[in-house]
Write a protein that holds these residues in place. Sequence first.
Motif, mmCIF file in Angstrom:
data_model
loop_
_atom_site.group_PDB
_atom_site.id
_atom_site.type_symbol
_atom_site.label_atom_id
_atom_site.label_comp_id
_atom_site.label_asym_id
_atom_site.label_seq_id
_atom_site.Cartn_x
_atom_site.Cartn_y
_atom_site.Cartn_z
ATOM 1 N N CYS A 199 0.841 -1.195 0.000
ATOM 2 C CA CYS A 199 0.000 0.000 0.000
ATOM 3 C C CYS A 199 0.877 1.246 0.000
ATOM 4 O O CYS A 199 1.926 1.285 0.649
ATOM 5 N N GLU A 200 0.448 2.253 -0.734
ATOM 6 C CA GLU A 200 1.209 3.493 -0.821
ATOM 7 C C GLU A 200 0.992 4.389 0.395
ATOM 8 O O GLU A 200 1.867 5.160 0.770
ATOM 9 N N HIS A 201 -0.181 4.297 0.992
ATOM 10 C CA HIS A 201 -0.527 5.145 2.136
ATOM 11 C C HIS A 201 -0.600 4.299 3.403
ATOM 12 O O HIS A 201 -0.512 3.079 3.351
ATOM 13 N N ASP A 202 -0.779 4.978 4.519
ATOM 14 C CA ASP A 202 -0.812 4.275 5.802
ATOM 15 C C ASP A 202 -2.057 3.417 5.958
ATOM 16 O O ASP A 202 -3.140 3.748 5.472
ATOM 17 N N VAL A 203 -1.858 2.311 6.664
ATOM 18 C CA VAL A 203 -2.930 1.384 7.013
ATOM 19 C C VAL A 203 -2.842 1.198 8.529
ATOM 20 O O VAL A 203 -1.763 0.948 9.057
ATOM 21 N N TYR A 204 -3.968 1.339 9.197
ATOM 22 C CA TYR A 204 -3.992 1.292 10.652
ATOM 23 C C TYR A 204 -4.832 0.132 11.158
ATOM 24 O O TYR A 204 -5.816 -0.249 10.533
ATOM 25 N N PHE A 205 -4.435 -0.391 12.303
ATOM 26 C CA PHE A 205 -5.253 -1.340 13.040
ATOM 27 C C PHE A 205 -5.622 -0.666 14.352
ATOM 28 O O PHE A 205 -4.749 -0.263 15.126
ATOM 29 N N TYR A 206 -6.922 -0.505 14.576
ATOM 30 C CA TYR A 206 -7.438 0.069 15.811
ATOM 31 C C TYR A 206 -7.911 -1.080 16.691
ATOM 32 O O TYR A 206 -8.769 -1.850 16.277
ATOM 33 N N THR A 207 -7.346 -1.175 17.880
ATOM 34 C CA THR A 207 -7.785 -2.227 18.805
ATOM 35 C C THR A 207 -9.114 -1.832 19.419
ATOM 36 O O THR A 207 -9.500 -0.660 19.390
ATOM 37 N N GLY A 208 -9.795 -2.787 19.990
ATOM 38 C CA GLY A 208 -11.049 -2.526 20.675
ATOM 39 C C GLY A 208 -10.863 -1.616 21.884
ATOM 40 O O GLY A 208 -11.809 -1.008 22.366
ATOM 41 N N GLU A 209 -9.625 -1.523 22.369
ATOM 42 C CA GLU A 209 -9.313 -0.663 23.514
ATOM 43 C C GLU A 209 -8.950 0.756 23.084
ATOM 44 O O GLU A 209 -8.641 1.590 23.916
ATOM 45 N N GLY A 210 -8.927 1.004 21.775
ATOM 46 C CA GLY A 210 -8.659 2.344 21.277
ATOM 47 C C GLY A 210 -7.230 2.617 20.857
ATOM 48 O O GLY A 210 -6.900 3.742 20.467
ATOM 49 N N ASP A 211 -6.361 1.614 20.925
ATOM 50 C CA ASP A 211 -4.981 1.808 20.462
ATOM 51 C C ASP A 211 -4.942 1.840 18.941
ATOM 52 O O ASP A 211 -5.720 1.154 18.273
ATOM 53 N N LYS A 212 -4.023 2.612 18.402
ATOM 54 C CA LYS A 212 -3.906 2.789 16.949
ATOM 55 C C LYS A 212 -2.508 2.346 16.523
ATOM 56 O O LYS A 212 -1.517 2.925 16.952
ATOM 57 N N LEU A 213 -2.453 1.299 15.693
ATOM 58 C CA LEU A 213 -1.175 0.784 15.209
ATOM 59 C C LEU A 213 -1.046 1.069 13.713
ATOM 60 O O LEU A 213 -1.906 0.663 12.933
#
Length: 76
Positions: free
Chosen positions: A19-33
């Motif tokens: 992917c050219e742009h950022d991809v995030y994983f948001y946990t159910g606890e609100g953390d953003k990876l």
Amino acid sequence: MRLKENADLIRFLEKVKECEHDVYFYTGEGDKLNLKSTLSQFLFSAVAAEDEMLKSGKVLCDDPEEYTKLAEFLEG
């Protein structure tokens, strides 16, 4: 979007790298990876070991067109 239940997470992270742009994983606890980050990928792997945390998280792409690259791993 949520990850499919039996998604191949190694292949998923390989596709994220394409992917050219950022991809995030948001946990159910609100953390953003940011999955483009190697450190965040390690943290994501730890989250993935906990099935419930993985199920409660969401994947979000900065560029909506990149969902097509990740479609095989995402629900909906």
